[in-house]
Design a protein around this motif. Structure first.
Motif, PDB file in Angstrom:
ATOM      1  N   ASN A  70      -4.769   3.682  -2.115  1.00  0.00           N
ATOM      2  CA  ASN A  70      -4.129   2.377  -2.296  1.00  0.00           C
ATOM      3  C   ASN A  70      -4.518   1.750  -3.632  1.00  0.00           C
ATOM      4  OD1 ASN A  70      -2.609   2.207   0.062  1.00  0.00           O
ATOM      5  ND2 ASN A  70      -4.302   1.365   1.252  1.00  0.00           N
TER       6      ASN A  70
ATOM      7  N   PRO B 212       0.831  -1.206   0.000  1.00  0.00           N
ATOM      8  CA  PRO B 212       0.000   0.000   0.000  1.00  0.00           C
ATOM      9  C   PRO B 212       0.865   1.255   0.000  1.00  0.00           C
ATOM     10  CG  PRO B 212       0.058  -0.985   2.182  1.00  0.00           C
ATOM     11  CD  PRO B 212       0.781  -1.941   1.276  1.00  0.00           C
TER      12      PRO B 212
ATOM     13  N   ALA C  77      -0.363   8.357   2.960  1.00  0.00           N
ATOM     14  CA  ALA C  77      -1.653   8.053   3.577  1.00  0.00           C
ATOM     15  C   ALA C  77      -2.156   9.242   4.396  1.00  0.00           C
ATOM     16  CB  ALA C  77      -1.530   6.808   4.450  1.00  0.00           C
TER      17      ALA C  77
ATOM     18  N   ALA D 271      -1.384   2.392  -5.916  1.00  0.00           N
ATOM     19  CA  ALA D 271      -0.580   1.203  -5.620  1.00  0.00           C
ATOM     20  C   ALA D 271      -1.171  -0.080  -6.173  1.00  0.00           C
ATOM     21  CB  ALA D 271      -0.391   1.067  -4.104  1.00  0.00           C
TER      22      ALA D 271
ATOM     23  N   ASP E  92      -7.961   4.020   1.458  1.00  0.00           N
ATOM     24  CA  ASP E  92      -8.402   2.895   0.634  1.00  0.00           C
ATOM     25  C   ASP E  92      -8.355   3.279  -0.843  1.00  0.00           C
ATOM     26  OD1 ASP E  92      -9.019   1.350   2.908  1.00  0.00           O
ATOM     27  OD2 ASP E  92     -11.106   2.042   2.937  1.00  0.00           O
TER      28      ASP E  92
END
Length: 304
Positions: free
Chosen positions: A109, A31, A37, A113, A106
């Motif tokens: 990610n 992630p 984040a 990613a 979320d």
């Protein structure tokens, strides 16, 4: 002799086990990093995110079948590829069937990613190798905009992929080969004309995903980026959009075609480009000018 063979067999077994363990670790879903984040979790700007939405062409894949409203994002349109059929998911803010219960992390990610909410690899039918180049600001703004569109109920069919492409763990090996190495995502978008154009083409615009030839594993051939390629469904070809392919086009010709669909010769851009034009007609003129300027700097070998 027997003892020697046994020792050799044990040694080979240890090496194989170590290689398997290393492969498992190296191909595990990764992630976004903690700094990213935190940054994407800050409040986004839905108005700015609407522009990112059209630049990224989200509705081209995630529009509900039979809908013309680009904000009806229930997904489910079949995307045929040499590896099988993908059915892009519901990305409306419906909490049960869409992404209404997702956090900004979320979303980041998945987009940056290629990692699902439950920690699995996503298939690169979602062009996250390009979206990984997006700025943190654009990602959080896009997420903020998606929370404003109408919820749409209903889940999409599962992907129908041929073996061995149905082995999701193998996507980890694919990422080792083809995911861009980005130490830290951009915090903000570039602002000067050429850097802005490069960013839009390589990031949210993901132009290379259709206009670049691929290996037999489906990875973009970097040295031939933007030089043209067969379309994923095998019907037609995306043209060369480097300066070589656009040699007879001016920057204003390119920008005009991107917003109207009309080429300098009077033809219309059709096929998948019709949806691209529909979306790019909604973005600021300066962004189209930046895209056009950058494309004229890309040489036929794929380098700029």
């Amino acid at each position: 002799m027997t003892a020697g063979r046994s020792a050799l067999a044990v040694g080979i077994g240890i090496v194989v086990a170590a290689m398997a363990a290393a492969g498992w670790v190296l191909t595990a879903p990764r992630p976004v990093d903690p700094q990213t984040a935190r940054a994407v979790s800050e409040p986004g700007d839905p108005a700015a995110g609407k522009i990112v939405f059209f630049l990224a062409g989200c509705d081209s894949c995630h529009l509900s079948p039979g809908q013309s409203d680009p904000t009806r994002l229930g997904g489910g349109q079949e995307l045929r590829t040499p590896f099988g059929s993908f059915f892009p998911p519901n990305i409306s803010p419906d909490r049960a069937d869409g992404i209404g219960a997702w956090s900004a992390v979320d979303f980041a990610n998945a987009l940056m990613a290629g990692v699902s909410r439950d920690g699995r690899h996503l298939y690169p039918a979602l062009p996250y190798p390009s979206y990984a180049r997006m700025s943190v600001k654009d990602v959080r703004d896009l997420f903020a905009f998606l929370r404003t569109v109408p919820p749409v109920s209903g889940r999409t069919p599962p992907d129908a992929l041929a073996f061995p492409f149905s082995i999701r763990k193998a996507v980890g090996f694919w990422k080792l080969l083809y995911m861009p190495a980005i130490a830290q995502p951009l915090a903000e978008d570039p602002t000067d004309l050429e850097s802005r154009g490069r960013y839009l083409v390589e990031g949210p615009g993901h132009c290379g995903e259709c206009h670049s030839p691929r290996t037999f594993l489906g990875g973009v051939i970097a040295s031939r980026r933007l030089t043209g390629a067969p379309l994923p469904d095998g019907k037609g070809k995306a043209p060369n959009i480097t300066d070589g392919g656009l040699a007879d086009w001016s920057e204003s010709d390119i920008a005009y075609a991107l917003s109207t669909g009309l080429t300098p010769s009077g033809d219309s851009l059709g096929g998948p480009m019709a949806a691209v034009v529909r979306n790019l007609a909604q973005v600021p003129e300066q962004d189209l000018a930046a895209i056009a300027h950058y494309l004229k700097t890309v040489k036929p070998g794929g380098d700029s």
